[in-house]
Structures are given as C-alpha cells and as structure tokens.
Design a protein around this motif. Structure first.
Motif, PDB file in Angstrom:
ATOM      1  N   ARG A   6      27.432 -47.741  51.193  1.00  0.00           N
ATOM      2  CA  ARG A   6      26.677 -47.318  50.079  1.00  0.00           C
ATOM      3  C   ARG A   6      26.950 -46.059  49.312  1.00  0.00           C
ATOM      4  NH1 ARG A   6      21.549 -50.516  50.904  1.00  0.00           N
ATOM      5  NH2 ARG A   6      21.872 -51.589  52.994  1.00  0.00           N
ATOM      6  N   THR A   7      28.294 -45.793  49.481  1.00  0.00           N
ATOM      7  CA  THR A   7      28.755 -44.600  48.809  1.00  0.00           C
ATOM      8  C   THR A   7      29.981 -44.955  47.985  1.00  0.00           C
ATOM      9  OG1 THR A   7      28.041 -43.252  50.602  1.00  0.00           O
ATOM     10  CG2 THR A   7      29.485 -42.159  49.227  1.00  0.00           C
ATOM     11  N   ILE A   8      30.120 -44.292  46.728  1.00  0.00           N
ATOM     12  CA  ILE A   8      31.292 -44.394  46.094  1.00  0.00           C
ATOM     13  C   ILE A   8      31.954 -43.109  45.795  1.00  0.00           C
ATOM     14  CG2 ILE A   8      30.488 -46.675  44.664  1.00  0.00           C
ATOM     15  CD1 ILE A   8      29.991 -44.550  42.457  1.00  0.00           C
ATOM     16  N   GLY A   9      33.275 -43.336  45.689  1.00  0.00           N
ATOM     17  CA  GLY A   9      34.055 -41.909  45.577  1.00  0.00           C
ATOM     18  C   GLY A   9      34.287 -41.611  44.096  1.00  0.00           C
ATOM     19  N   LEU A  10      34.340 -40.493  43.503  1.00  0.00           N
ATOM     20  CA  LEU A  10      34.734 -40.205  42.309  1.00  0.00           C
ATOM     21  C   LEU A  10      35.944 -39.323  42.285  1.00  0.00           C
ATOM     22  CD1 LEU A  10      34.185 -40.302  39.124  1.00  0.00           C
ATOM     23  CD2 LEU A  10      32.515 -38.773  39.135  1.00  0.00           C
ATOM     24  N   VAL A  11      36.901 -39.612  41.947  1.00  0.00           N
ATOM     25  CA  VAL A  11      38.207 -38.877  41.923  1.00  0.00           C
ATOM     26  C   VAL A  11      38.208 -38.200  40.768  1.00  0.00           C
ATOM     27  CG1 VAL A  11      40.751 -38.776  42.247  1.00  0.00           C
ATOM     28  CG2 VAL A  11      39.471 -40.573  43.525  1.00  0.00           C
ATOM     29  N   ILE A  12      38.071 -36.912  40.567  1.00  0.00           N
ATOM     30  CA  ILE A  12      38.006 -35.997  39.752  1.00  0.00           C
ATOM     31  C   ILE A  12      39.402 -35.191  39.417  1.00  0.00           C
ATOM     32  CG2 ILE A  12      35.410 -35.668  39.419  1.00  0.00           C
ATOM     33  CD1 ILE A  12      35.798 -32.964  40.544  1.00  0.00           C
ATOM     34  N   PRO A  13      39.675 -34.727  38.355  1.00  0.00           N
ATOM     35  CA  PRO A  13      40.926 -33.778  38.149  1.00  0.00           C
ATOM     36  C   PRO A  13      40.736 -32.439  38.913  1.00  0.00           C
ATOM     37  CG  PRO A  13      39.975 -34.285  35.911  1.00  0.00           C
ATOM     38  CD  PRO A  13      39.055 -34.885  36.893  1.00  0.00           C
ATOM     39  N   PRO A  14      41.762 -32.116  39.598  1.00  0.00           N
ATOM     40  CA  PRO A  14      41.634 -30.569  40.574  1.00  0.00           C
ATOM     41  C   PRO A  14      40.854 -29.756  39.685  1.00  0.00           C
ATOM     42  CG  PRO A  14      43.977 -31.063  39.701  1.00  0.00           C
ATOM     43  CD  PRO A  14      43.006 -32.481  39.260  1.00  0.00           C
ATOM     44  N   ALA A  15      39.966 -29.019  40.647  1.00  0.00           N
ATOM     45  CA  ALA A  15      39.143 -27.896  40.159  1.00  0.00           C
ATOM     46  C   ALA A  15      39.777 -26.816  39.295  1.00  0.00           C
ATOM     47  CB  ALA A  15      38.311 -27.491  41.322  1.00  0.00           C
ATOM     48  N   GLY A  16      41.003 -26.650  39.552  1.00  0.00           N
ATOM     49  CA  GLY A  16      41.522 -25.582  38.899  1.00  0.00           C
ATOM     50  C   GLY A  16      41.361 -25.664  37.281  1.00  0.00           C
ATOM     51  N   ASN A  17      41.742 -26.934  36.802  1.00  0.00           N
ATOM     52  CA  ASN A  17      41.718 -27.264  35.518  1.00  0.00           C
ATOM     53  C   ASN A  17      40.240 -27.387  35.057  1.00  0.00           C
ATOM     54  OD1 ASN A  17      43.916 -27.492  36.380  1.00  0.00           O
ATOM     55  ND2 ASN A  17      44.334 -29.690  35.827  1.00  0.00           N
ATOM     56  N   ARG A  18      39.761 -26.668  34.354  1.00  0.00           N
ATOM     57  CA  ARG A  18      38.349 -26.816  33.711  1.00  0.00           C
ATOM     58  C   ARG A  18      38.217 -28.137  33.191  1.00  0.00           C
ATOM     59  NH1 ARG A  18      37.589 -22.607  32.342  1.00  0.00           N
ATOM     60  NH2 ARG A  18      35.996 -21.791  33.473  1.00  0.00           N
ATOM     61  N   LEU A  19      36.982 -28.843  33.645  1.00  0.00           N
ATOM     62  CA  LEU A  19      36.974 -29.970  33.037  1.00  0.00           C
ATOM     63  C   LEU A  19      36.137 -29.685  31.367  1.00  0.00           C
ATOM     64  CD1 LEU A  19      36.215 -30.565  36.278  1.00  0.00           C
ATOM     65  CD2 LEU A  19      35.365 -32.848  35.196  1.00  0.00           C
ATOM     66  N   THR A  20      36.655 -30.838  30.684  1.00  0.00           N
ATOM     67  CA  THR A  20      36.114 -30.830  29.209  1.00  0.00           C
ATOM     68  C   THR A  20      34.677 -31.202  29.459  1.00  0.00           C
ATOM     69  OG1 THR A  20      37.095 -33.201  28.966  1.00  0.00           O
ATOM     70  CG2 THR A  20      38.462 -31.391  28.490  1.00  0.00           C
ATOM     71  N   HIS A  21      34.071 -31.219  28.178  1.00  0.00           N
ATOM     72  CA  HIS A  21      32.796 -31.784  27.767  1.00  0.00           C
ATOM     73  C   HIS A  21      32.693 -33.396  28.168  1.00  0.00           C
ATOM     74  CE1 HIS A  21      30.008 -28.599  26.318  1.00  0.00           C
ATOM     75  NE2 HIS A  21      30.900 -27.986  26.961  1.00  0.00           N
ATOM     76  N   MET A  22      33.859 -33.829  27.676  1.00  0.00           N
ATOM     77  CA  MET A  22      33.881 -35.491  27.671  1.00  0.00           C
ATOM     78  C   MET A  22      33.924 -35.708  29.376  1.00  0.00           C
ATOM     79  SD  MET A  22      36.665 -36.944  25.141  1.00  0.00           S
ATOM     80  CE  MET A  22      37.512 -37.769  26.566  1.00  0.00           C
ATOM     81  N   GLN A  23      34.618 -35.232  30.017  1.00  0.00           N
ATOM     82  CA  GLN A  23      35.010 -35.385  31.498  1.00  0.00           C
ATOM     83  C   GLN A  23      33.645 -35.221  32.280  1.00  0.00           C
ATOM     84  OE1 GLN A  23      38.325 -32.919  32.031  1.00  0.00           O
ATOM     85  NE2 GLN A  23      39.703 -34.809  32.159  1.00  0.00           N
ATOM     86  N   LEU A  24      32.970 -34.040  31.608  1.00  0.00           N
ATOM     87  CA  LEU A  24      31.663 -33.599  32.440  1.00  0.00           C
ATOM     88  C   LEU A  24      30.562 -34.775  32.091  1.00  0.00           C
ATOM     89  CD1 LEU A  24      30.090 -31.537  33.867  1.00  0.00           C
ATOM     90  CD2 LEU A  24      29.589 -30.428  31.937  1.00  0.00           C
ATOM     91  N   ASP A  25      30.550 -35.095  31.094  1.00  0.00           N
ATOM     92  CA  ASP A  25      29.510 -36.141  30.636  1.00  0.00           C
ATOM     93  C   ASP A  25      29.803 -37.428  31.253  1.00  0.00           C
ATOM     94  OD1 ASP A  25      28.228 -34.596  28.944  1.00  0.00           O
ATOM     95  OD2 ASP A  25      29.144 -35.442  27.131  1.00  0.00           O
ATOM     96  N   PHE A  26      31.001 -37.842  31.539  1.00  0.00           N
ATOM     97  CA  PHE A  26      31.378 -38.853  32.119  1.00  0.00           C
ATOM     98  C   PHE A  26      30.849 -38.630  33.576  1.00  0.00           C
ATOM     99  CE2 PHE A  26      34.267 -41.481  35.037  1.00  0.00           C
ATOM    100  CZ  PHE A  26      34.130 -42.433  34.452  1.00  0.00           C
ATOM    101  N   VAL A  27      31.338 -37.643  34.359  1.00  0.00           N
ATOM    102  CA  VAL A  27      30.897 -37.292  35.574  1.00  0.00           C
ATOM    103  C   VAL A  27      29.359 -37.575  35.978  1.00  0.00           C
ATOM    104  CG1 VAL A  27      30.484 -35.900  37.839  1.00  0.00           C
ATOM    105  CG2 VAL A  27      32.871 -35.934  36.384  1.00  0.00           C
ATOM    106  N   ALA A  28      28.672 -36.849  35.059  1.00  0.00           N
ATOM    107  CA  ALA A  28      27.058 -36.890  35.127  1.00  0.00           C
ATOM    108  C   ALA A  28      26.598 -38.298  34.830  1.00  0.00           C
ATOM    109  CB  ALA A  28      26.626 -36.029  33.871  1.00  0.00           C
TER     110      ALA A  28
END
Lengths: 336, 336
Positions: A59-81
DNA sequence: TTGTATGCGTTATCAG
DNA sequence: CTGATAACGCATACAA
C-alpha cells in the motif's frame, strides 16, 4: 500491542478480531461490539509491516524525483504535491527516492526489496536505464515523460513539441521574424532530456514552416542564468523581438535582463512559453503561456499506476497532454 | 524469489545464505562464494517487509509536510530536499505525509501502523495536537519548530525573534524611524504558528527598544498578496521607509509594489528579512537578510531523529539556529 | 563451519 | 458463527 492482545482482552480468537475489522466474514454483532470496544480503548491499528508481508502488497508507491542537488522547479514541485495528494486520497503512502545517477542505492532499494507496489518515475531521459531496471524487476511503473523507444511502458507527458510550435506560430502571426527558444541546461539537452529535445524539434519545425530566423539557446535552471542568457542574446542578435521558453526557473532573469535593456514587455519584446500556471500569472506582465497542468498530471499518473498494479498484463497506456495556450499580456505585435 | 530459493540453488540452508549476506557469523569462503554467485546471478535482495517485521524496524522515516494545497515555500522545499538527501546517505527511506488538519488518515497511518521508525514534523504550531499524538504512540520524532510548552520533545528551529530584532536594529541604525513587519498569513498567525508569533515578538521588542514607529501586517504566501500588502502599507502609512519580512514568497510582490510606486531600493526604501539564500541572492537588489540554513536544518533534523530512535530515553535536545544577517544591497540610510 | 527451528503480526484456510 | 493453525520471508538462538 497487537491483534493477539486485543483477542485476549476481548476473550475471542485472533481470527475473530481480524474478521471483525475486515468484515470479510460474518461476526455476531455482540462479539463485534466487544472487540470494537477493546480496540477503541487501546487504539489498536493492525501493523502495516505484518499485513504487507501477509498480503504481498505494501500500500505504498515510490516516487522517484530528480536528485536533491538540483533544485526542483515549481512545475515539478506541484507535481510531487499532487501525487502525494492523489495517493493520500486512495490511502496510499508515498516513498520518496532521489535518483538520477545510474547507480543509486535508494532507487535499487525501491525496485528490488519490495518496498513499494509501484513506482512513478519523474524526469525520464530518452535513454533511461531505470526503465529497463524496473521492467526486469517486474515492478509496475509509469513514467513522467517517455523514452525514445517507448519500450511498452505506460507514460504521461506534455507535448512540448506541439506547444512550442504553437508558441512560435503565435509569435509569427504577430509579425515577429527573429525569435529565440530558451531551453533547459546544456547538460540536460546533451543527456537526452525529452522535453528539451522535443521542444527543440517543435521550434525548428515551426521556424522552418514560417520561414523565421530562429535561435535555440540552452540555459541553466535559475534566474541568474536566464539573465545572462538574454543579455547574450540581445548582444549577439540584433533584431530579436521575441523569445519562447520552456525554462520556467529562468523567467525572473529573463524579465530582468529585458528591463535592464530598457525593453518593455510586450511593446518592445514578446515572451511566451511553457510554465506552471501560478508562475505565468505571477509574471509581470502575466505570461502568455501553455499552463502545464501539473496537478492533473499527478492525479492521472497515480490513476495510471493503479491500473498497472491491478492489471499488469493490460496493454500500457499513454497520455500526451496538450494544454491550450493561455493568452495573457506578454505578447504583442512586433515593432516595425 | 526469496532466501529459500537462493539456499536451494546454492545447496545450503537458508540461514547460511542469511549469514553470508550479513557477515554475522563466519561462513567458509568457498560456501560464501557459491552463495554469492547465485545471488549475483538472480539479483536477489532480501525482502524489506519481511526484514522489517523480523527486526522490528522499517529503516524508514516519516516526513510530515504541510498539506499539498498550500504551496510549499522555497525554504520548505529546500528542507524537504535536504532531509531526503541526508536520509539517503544513511540508507533510510522517507515516507511523505501531507498533514495539517487535526484528523488526517495519512498521519494516523504513520503513527499507529508502525510504518516508520521515527517522524520529522514540519510546520509545527504553538499548540499542536500531533505532538501529543506522537508521544502517546511512542513514536520517536523531532519537530521543525517547537510548541509553546516545549513538552519534552526534541526540536530544531530558527530564532525568528532574534533575527527580526536584528533586522529592525539594523534599520534603526540606518536612521529609519517608521518600519513595518510583513509576516505570514492572518490565518497562520491566528492558528498560533510559532515563527510568525515569535517574529512579532522580536519586532515589538526591537521597536520598543529603539523607540520606533512599527506596524505589523499579515500577508499571504504569494506574490500577489505581497504586492497588495505593500500597496496598502504605502497608502496608509506615509513616512514608511523600510520593511522587514519573514514571508519570502511575498518578496516578488513587495518588490513590484515598490517599483510601481516609483520607490528605488535601497535609496528610497529599505527591505530586509529572513529568507532562503538563493531567494535573497536572486532578489534585485540582492537582499540583506538572514539566510535560513534549510539544508543544514534537514541534515541536523535527521541526525537528531536518529538519536531519538537509538536512545529514546536520552534527554531531548534542542537546536536554535541564529544565522547571521548577510549584508547585501537592499538596505541603506533612510532618506532625510 | 553449517543446519534446524522459532517467531515477528497478519490474514486466510480449514475445521468445528 | 467461531477457533486453531498455516503461511508470508526473514534473522537468529540453539544444535550439531
């Protein structure tokens, strides 16, 4: 505290407690009541780990995000949220994994230790070894973006080529003859990052179609790079009257460089592109842009993943989003 | 594929495979070799769920973030990124839980189903029911921010009161007599959000200490609100020559409103505050501000949590960060 | 140096 | 309608 403790206190067997909780077999209402009372009193909840082991799903899914070093863009952030939100709505937890390099311990844990029921893979490359890795491991997944070969996977993507083509046509219709595409970083383009590649293709196509003079330039994901980029552009290309961009993080810098050069938007210079909606609306003047529907993408990605999990043998599905271009105030007829 | 399958193929018992992997008891090098060959061939990794059930720990920590609706600020985003990063460095996975309301299924799962070994709680309120909930459940946790009563918990926080006091003193030294504090949203202040409250206290203290005329105004976490806020401020308070703010998301709007009013920063108007470093540096002119060390906070929060997990009975620890104020170019002597 | 047996907390099957 | 019991996959105490 565990199910045995509840059973003991309620004077029933463990299976009865389990069934009282799941409702998967009838339990006398008096018994159910007694069990529920104990549960309420002690605040018992079944252990997720034991349940996962027994049921074969986490009952868990994985979300693979770009490495933390590169700051996420707003678009990416909205997507994660929106992924976290959509997952929460169906009572799924989300495990975050920052990955990008080929060898990544966190990613490996995700795919080969059975920590998750499925994976959402962000920031996919045209050639992405992680896709093969997930397929070999038999982990259901959906990509945000798609690889060059498609590889029979499910994905959801934004039609960058089409959007940039539209943007350029719009500029051409307004009389602009010399336009630039400000794309993502040179590294990303070189690495075969799909959106950058496809934006470039769409740009080239539209430029050719309309017989324009088009310049494509890479640009880092930050305001400073945007500023330097536009400064260089203005220096090197007289007669440039418009840019289109898919680099939303560079927008504040683009804006600044134009202001510094004494160019008023949109009277002296037009800007258009692809960006998150709030970003476009916060721009000054408000940006004529294709608003990337990050929230919708997150929801759809989760829905797609659920399908992959429940029906792994169903044919993979693809969703290519082409959001309309919202006409705001950053584009106008070219000055003659 | 499981440990039994490996054992069968290697012609040894399951425990031998387990010990070959963990090294917790000697295994003949020939045997180890044979086992390792099979493992390499099949790409076996022990199932995380079964291991968690057996060991009584999940090697996962929970990160409770503000609900998805409210867009995260750059500071918060940097913090999330650094937590994920710091956790990955010690091979811990991070489970994300958007929470805020009192009743939250995702949060409840986290605390009462044993999904995580510990929790990092962001955006804590002065009175926060989640603190009691975690304590009652016996889940190790650290707060980002602290409650009014402290409650014997570990936390890490930024000294907003001290920082704002410093900012105001700096402005007073430059000759500003009438200054405003632009704080977070009215809702957040009303809800007893620590940073907002403490910033207010620091502001009031410094204003009193220097005999200034101080105005505190709430402001939503976005550019538009910042703009409206400064417009109202300029309209209602003639003689205002400086603002200090802890609302970094409002900064672009603040900047805009001043530009629209024909006020040049810093010659006509000074701005200072608390913000993420990149934000401050991207500001124009670069912002004189206390740079919130979000990255450092993430690392320290993980370290603190590890201590709580390994030594639950050790006295809780508190870390109050007071980053220095970086003098950049957004403050100058008040115009006379 | 290795194998056997037990239990982690659940759910589900099989008996009653 | 309910109880005993067997898995799920692993780590480890106990035996050899």
């Amino acid at each position: 505290m565990n199910i045995g403790e509840i059973a003991r206190r309620a004077g029933v067997s463990r299976s009865t407690v389990s069934y009282a909780l799941s409702g998967k077999r009838p339990v006398a209402s008096s018994t159910r009541r007694r069990v529920q009372d104990v549960i309420d009193e002690l605040g018992y909840r079944p252990n997720a780990t034991a349940r996962a082991l027994k049921e074969g799903r986490t009952r868990t899914i994985g979300l693979v995000i770009p490495p933390a070093g590169n700051r996420l863009t707003h678009m990416q952030l909205d997507f994660v949220a929106s992924v976290v939100d959509a997952a929460a709505r169906v009572d799924l937890d989300v495990l975050l994994s920052p990955s990008g390099e080929d060898h990544d311990r966190s990613f490996e844990r995700l795919v080969s230790e059975g920590r998750v029921d499925g994976v959402i893979l962000m920031e996919i490359r045209l050639e992405d070894p992680r896709v093969g890795r997930l397929q070999a491991a038999g982990v259901p997944f959906v990509g945000i973006g798609h690889t060059a070969g498609d590889q029979g996977m499910s994905w959801i993507d934004v039609d960058y080529a089409g959007l940039v083509r539209h943007c350029v046509r719009h500029l051409a219709d307004l009389g602009h003859r010399r336009v630039a595409l400000i794309t993502r970083s040179a590294e990303l383009v070189a690495a075969g990052y799909g959106p950058a590649r496809r934006a470039g293709e769409g740009f080239a196509a539209a430029v050719a179609e309309r017989g324009l003079d088009g310049i494509e330039v890479p640009c880092g994901d930050d305001a400073r790079s945007g500023q330097e980029c536009v400064e260089a552009l203005l220096r090197g290309h007289s007669g440039l009257t418009a840019v289109t961009t898919i680099n939303e993080a560079a927008l504040p810098g683009i804006q600044r460089a134009l202001a510094d050069a004494g160019l008023a938007v949109p009277y002296d210079f037009s800007i258009t592109g692809v960006a998150a909606r709030t970003w476009a609306e916060d721009f000054r003047p408000p940006l004529t842009a294709a608003d990337v529907p990050a929230l919708e993408m997150g929801e759809k990605a989760v829905a797609l993943l659920m399908q992959r999990i429940t029906a792994p043998d169903a044919p993979p599905r693809h969703i290519l989003l082409t959001p309309p271009i919202s006409l705001r105030s950053s584009t106008a007829a070219a000055r003659t």
